[in-house]
Scaffold this active site. Structure first.
Site, PDB file in Angstrom:
ATOM      1  N   SER A  42      27.389  92.309  49.115  1.00 25.57           N
ATOM      2  CA  SER A  42      26.695  91.723  48.167  1.00 25.57           C
ATOM      3  C   SER A  42      25.891  90.447  48.558  1.00 25.57           C
ATOM      4  CB  SER A  42      27.641  90.878  46.933  1.00 25.57           C
ATOM      5  OG  SER A  42      28.378  89.951  47.219  1.00 25.57           O
ATOM      6  N   ASP A  43      24.930  89.947  48.112  1.00 25.10           N
ATOM      7  CA  ASP A  43      24.335  88.793  48.444  1.00 25.10           C
ATOM      8  C   ASP A  43      25.312  87.518  48.008  1.00 25.10           C
ATOM      9  OD1 ASP A  43      22.699  86.807  49.435  1.00 25.10           O
ATOM     10  OD2 ASP A  43      21.011  87.700  48.881  1.00 25.10           O
ATOM     11  N   TRP A  44      24.946  86.602  48.564  1.00 25.07           N
ATOM     12  CA  TRP A  44      26.078  85.605  48.218  1.00 25.07           C
ATOM     13  C   TRP A  44      25.934  84.908  46.871  1.00 25.07           C
ATOM     14  CZ3 TRP A  44      26.590  87.559  52.381  1.00 25.07           C
ATOM     15  CH2 TRP A  44      27.494  87.226  53.661  1.00 25.07           C
TER      16      TRP A  44
END
Ligand SMILES: *[C@@H]1O[C@H](CO)[C@@H](O)[C@H](O)[C@H]1NC(C)=O
Ligand SMILES: *[C@@H]1O[C@H](CO)[C@@H](O)[C@H](O)[C@H]1NC(C)=O
Ligand SMILES: *[C@@H]1O[C@H](CO)[C@@H](O)[C@H](O)[C@H]1NC(C)=O
Ligand SMILES: *[C@@H]1O[C@H](CO)[C@@H](O)[C@H](O)[C@H]1NC(C)=O
Ligand SMILES: *[C@@H]1O[C@H](CO)[C@@H](O)[C@H](O)[C@H]1NC(C)=O
Ligand SMILES: *[C@@H]1O[C@H](CO)[C@@H](O)[C@H](O)[C@H]1NC(C)=O
Ligand SMILES: *[C@@H]1O[C@H](CO)[C@@H](O)[C@H](O)[C@H]1NC(C)=O
Ligand SMILES: *[C@@H]1O[C@H](CO)[C@@H](O)[C@H](O)[C@H]1NC(C)=O
Ligand SMILES: *[C@@H]1O[C@H](CO)[C@@H](O)[C@H](O)[C@H]1NC(C)=O
Ligand SMILES: *[C@@H]1O[C@H](CO)[C@@H](O)[C@H](O)[C@H]1NC(C)=O
Length: 872
Positions: free
Chosen positions: A292-294
């Site tokens: 996932s992106d942050w």
């Protein structure tokens, strides 16, 4: 009449409570009658080790078979924001002496590192149209990350692709042309992974603007929205434009892919089963892991079954101490919500990527720290705990400065050159004008994450940045050259010193070199009111006025633009006193040396603009959505232009650009002749058929919750840190979720837990899709002659008209950068694959070569194509 549409659950999950509440989309006050939706696709495809992944998979199987459930969960879940030294780290497996995997920004170098290099932006290296240089840049960046102990470099970027020139992060990617981006991302990935670390192709997908990409960020800017933006993309546009380069990334063997913040067709990128399960893992046969992106994860079990394999940085929101996974994933497997095969597949995918790039279980230590440049600091910066040596200041730069200088020069696009203004040869008097020629008075790293536009633009802002080891300004390098030549040299680095500039550039024999820029970056930083995306396409710091002022007085005005994309040149580009224009992109640490090499002809320019320079902002036909358009609901960004972005849009609407895609001059000239098309005898395209194996399960696990408690009272439990363990044998209490207890059947979509053999997709079959898509159907050759007066390089380009209604007039499908000595001829050769001549067919859900006549064009830019032939 605006019609209120009834609430429809896009993601096919049947509850609004708890973990899954964000699955259900708000439907207030939308005016659209048919809001885009994303079809569910389950189960999540399990990896098979296809393509060249089989060795990596057998190692991964051996390893993962030894793991307990807690250890598998550790591999999938980040320990929380600033929990360890890298921008993201997962848990470790101490029992097997396996340290935590380190995920580190950025696509231009080791973010937060010291003694590391800053490379050119992706967009800048794309302008080289040089596969070898693109590969070398990737390899060098990979070496530097590896030298710091990084496991996954968070790059390269193909999302944003560059739908709108205002898009804040377009510079991190390569080009709005999917073919160029596809080649560039593939070469970069091969380079990074050949250096022995995992690349991460990001941001998947439709992450085309910064505004509203994250709901809390948007609220921070005062926009009252409850959900992130939805990029609404139709099936054809997805395949032919945005997904295209990701297919190249997968085919190049990329180990990880980062899902994006935004929604696509009203389902979040990190839980969109159509994107992750269907397109990426099934159709493209991706064998690595999805990260996932942050803070882009919004659900627990739902994201797991939708295809997410690793959550970053692991906590629900930074430093909450809570996680959708960690404890919750352990519980979800034990209670049967997430099938065992799915957690096994997550761990397998992560470890297969790890082994594929040649990493062994003995990893080099992490020898730097993202949160301090001090030698000593807290190992767990989130809570200031465990102070020890965290920075070893390891110099990983090697001789990369020379490569960076070379890339900067060979990426510089010569857009205009009249009166033999260039190359310079011992000019009598050089006046360098503009803040963009000089230093940032706060130092090259003076603004956090490069979040300002002070001094020369060597790098743009955001997490895609890195710390400069030094930054050679144009002023420094040009002055050194001038002094060596006996040239008079004076610079004025204040754009607003109008009278002083007039006095200087009106002197006799002056060659003026005006440096101007336009900056952009990532949405969490706003610079001069630009919330990531550019507010306009004009130059910053009154750069257009600066050029106009100088060129009104000086009849030899050379303009150098550093920028993250096109700017509007309309007001001054054709002034005869503007004798040369160069676009130098965002070149990295050797900026001044690179531009000096080009201005003085040590490097004969050959780069080509990787985007169109339009006459007006409106001429692009696409723009950033700057205001919410759906009440408090998810802003709806309908990509109604389809595949018509950049040059395809200009040609479709018959708008003449200032400088077209693929354009760039040299100090010599080339001619094209003798186009030949050779057709290869390859078989017909056959759809992939058959079924997968049943989902493999590796090992077994206890369902006794007592086996999952924190190890013992003396376990060093770090506050806010994310663990796989339970606090108590009462599952609901351990989950800290008031809605705990819903069964898979109650809220997961049909087939989410089904591990039985699944049908293969016609367009699938191997990493990158059906292997026959890459069969070479034609080889096209052309003769290129250097008929000028200097040795040089030429970027020959091949375009294809696919024919049929609603098609771009032509699309780039080949390029080759060749070195050709003065008076010599060489043969450029282009292989055309089946994919290159296919269109996506939404009915058969496969690529087809339509019966419309197809034509091939070869030349030096998208509008200068002297050779053509039909493809039979
Ligand atoms: C999970 O990772 C954490 C952090 O590295 C570590 O302390 C813990 O021992 C690991 N747990 C297991 C079961 O390996
Ligand atoms: C945001 O919009 C909602 C719904 O219209 C409203 O209830 C709320 O007060 C608004 N919040 C702010 C901060 O304006
Ligand atoms: C489990 O997930 C829920 C959200 O779905 C969250 O509120 C809770 O804090 C999580 N539990 C733990 C132990 O992190
Ligand atoms: C299983 O665990 C997950 C994660 O904590 C939770 O959301 C779900 O409600 C649980 N289901 C059952 C049947 O206990
Ligand atoms: C540097 O940038 C900051 C932030 O944009 C700005 O406030 C400041 O005025 C600039 N300083 C100089 C000397 O340009
Ligand atoms: C465009 O944006 C830049 C950077 O914020 C600003 O300096 C400039 O004044 C703007 N141009 C116009 C015409 O508003
Ligand atoms: C070009 O420069 C000369 C001075 O050398 C000036 O007189 C003339 O007006 C300029 N032309 C334009 C179009 O700005
Ligand atoms: C530019 O101006 C100079 C005088 O400053 C003159 O000698 C020269 O011929 C001019 N060049 C052109 C191309 O007009
Ligand atoms: C819906 O359409 C009406 C009329 O065109 C417009 O006034 C209103 O702002 C629109 N609402 C939204 C949420 O776009
Ligand atoms: C579990 O226990 C630790 C240590 O006491 C505490 O910090 C944490 O908040 C607890 N987690 C839950 C979900 O209760």
């Amino acid at each position: 009449m605006p019609s209120l549409i009834s609430s429809c659950i896009v993601f096919a999950l049947a509850t609004t409570s708890g973990v899954y509440s964000r699955q259900v989309l708000p439907r207030q006050s939308s005016n659209s009658t048919t809001q885009a939706s994303s079809a569910p696709f389950y189960p999540s495809p399990w990896s098979s080790g296809s393509g060249d992944w089989s060795d990596a998979y057998s190692k991964a199987r051996d390893f993962v078979s030894q793991l307990t459930l807690l250890e598998k969960v550790n591999l999938t879940t980040g320990v929380g924001w600033e929990g360890e030294q890298c921008v993201g780290q997962v848990g470790s497996i101490p029992r097997l002496g396996f340290r935590s995997l380190c995920m580190q920004d950025s696509p231009v170098g080791v973010r937060f590192g010291d003694y590391a290099s800053v490379f050119s932006s992706g967009q800048t290296v794309a302008a080289t149209f040089d596969r070898g240089l693109i590969y070398q840049r990737g390899y060098a960046m990979g070496q530097e990350h590896k030298g710091k102990g990084v496991t996954v470099q968070l790059g390269p970027v193909a999302g944003p692709l560059g739908r709108s020139p205002e898009g804040g992060r377009n510079w991190e990617g390569f080009s709005p042309d999917p073919y160029l981006t596809g080649v560039a991302i593939g070469e970069t990935i091969k380079g990074i992974q050949d250096a022995g670390i995992i690349a991460c192709a990001k941001h998947y997908i439709g992450n085309e603007q910064e505004h509203f990409r994250q709901q809390p960020e948007a609220v921070g800017y005062g926009y009252n929205i409850t959900e992130a933006i939805s990029s609404n993309i139709d099936d054809t546009t997805m395949h032919e434009l945005y997904l295209w380069p990701f297919a190249d990334a997968v085919r190049a063997g990329v180990g990880s892919i980062m899902c994006s913040y935004n929604q696509v067709n009203n389902s979040y990128g990190c839980q969109n089963s159509k994107l992750l399960n269907d397109l990426l893992k099934n159709e493209l046969g991706f064998q690595g892991f999805v990260m996932s992106d942050w803070q882009a994860q919004h659900t627990g079990a739902a994201s797991a079954v939708a295809g997410l394999d690793m959550t970053m940085p692991g906590d629900t929101v930074f430093n909450s101490g809570d996680s959708y996974w960690g404890t919750n994933l352990t519980l979800a497997v034990i209670n049967g919500t997430v099938p065992e095969w799915r957690i096994d597949d997550m761990a397998l995918r992560i470890m297969a990527a790890y082994f594929k790039v040649g990493l062994s279980l003995e990893q080099p230590p992490i020898n730097f720290d993202s949160w301090t440049l001090d030698t000593y600091g807290p190992l767990h910066a989130s809570v200031g705990a465990n102070v020890q040596q965290v920075n070893f200041h390891v110099d990983v730069r090697g001789d990369h400065g020379a490569l960076i200088r070379d890339i900067g020069a060979r990426a510089t696009v010569l857009l205009k050159n009249t009166n033999n203004a260039l190359p310079l040869s011992k000019p009598r008097f050089v006046a360098v004008i503009g803040e963009d020629a000089g230093p940032n008075l706060y130092g090259p790293n003076g603004c956090s994450d490069r979040g300002c536009d002070n001094g020369t633009l060597g790098m743009a802002w955001g997490s895609g940045s890195a710390n400069f080891p030094y930054l050679i300004t144009p002023d420094t390098a040009l002055q050194a050259q001038a002094i060596a030549d006996g040239t008079i040299y004076q610079s004025i680095l204040d754009n607003y010193a109008t009278s002083e500039i007039s006095a200087l550039v009106s002197q006799a024999y002056v060659t003026s070199i005006v440096f101007v820029n336009a900056d952009s970056g990532e949405g969490y930083i706003s610079v001069d009111g630009n919330e990531g995306d550019r507010n306009n396409l004009t130059l910053w710091h009154s750069g257009d006025d600066l050029v106009k002022n100088v060129s009104a007085i000086c009849n030899n005005t050379i303009v150098v633009i550093h920028s993250t994309g096109p700017t509007i040149l309309t007001e001054w580009y054709d002034n005869p006193n503007v004798t040369a224009i160069l676009w130098a992109g965002v070149p990295g640490q050797e900026s001044g040396n690179s531009i000096t090499d080009v201005l003085y002809g040590k490097v004969n320019p050959a780069a080509r603009t990787p985007f169109t320079w339009g006459p007006t902002r409106e001429s692009y036909g696409t723009d950033v959505l700057y205001e919410p358009n759906n009440g408090n609901g998810a802003p709806q960004d309908d990509f109604t232009e389809g595949v018509f972005i950049d040059y395809r849009a200009f040609e479709n609407k018959n708008i003449t650009p200032i400088y077209e895609f693929g354009f760039g001059l040299s100090y010599t000239t080339f001619s094209y002749s003798d186009l030949q098309v050779v057709k290869h005898n390859v078989g017909a395209y056959t759809p992939t058929t058959g079924t997968t194996e049943a989902a493999p399960v590796l090992g077994n696990y206890s369902t006794n919750l007592a086996d999952y408690l924190f190890p013992n009272a003396s376990f060093p439990h770090i506050w806010q840190y994310i663990y796989p363990y339970l606090n108590t044998t009462d599952a609901k209490t351990a989950s800290a979720d008031p809605n705990y207890g819903q069964t898979a059947a109650e809220f997961l979509p049909p087939d989410a837990t089904n591990g039985s053999p699944q049908p293969l997709l016609a367009a699938g079959g191997a990493p990158g899709g059906n292997p026959q898509l890459y069969d070479v159907l034609y080889t096209v050759t052309a003769t290129i002659t250097n008929n000028g007066t200097l040795n040089g390089e030429e970027v020959s380009q091949l375009y294809i008209s696919l024919g049929g209604p609603n098609q771009p007039s032509k699309v780039l499908r080949g390029f080759e950068r060749l070195s050709i000595d003065q008076g010599q001829s060489v043969t450029a050769s282009f292989d055309i694959t089946r994919r290159d001549v296919s269109n996506w067919d939404t009915v058969s859900q496969n690529w087809v070569v339509t019966s419309y006549p197809k034509e091939v064009f070869v030349g030096s830019s998208s509008r200068n194509l002297p050779l053509s032939a039909s493809l039979s």
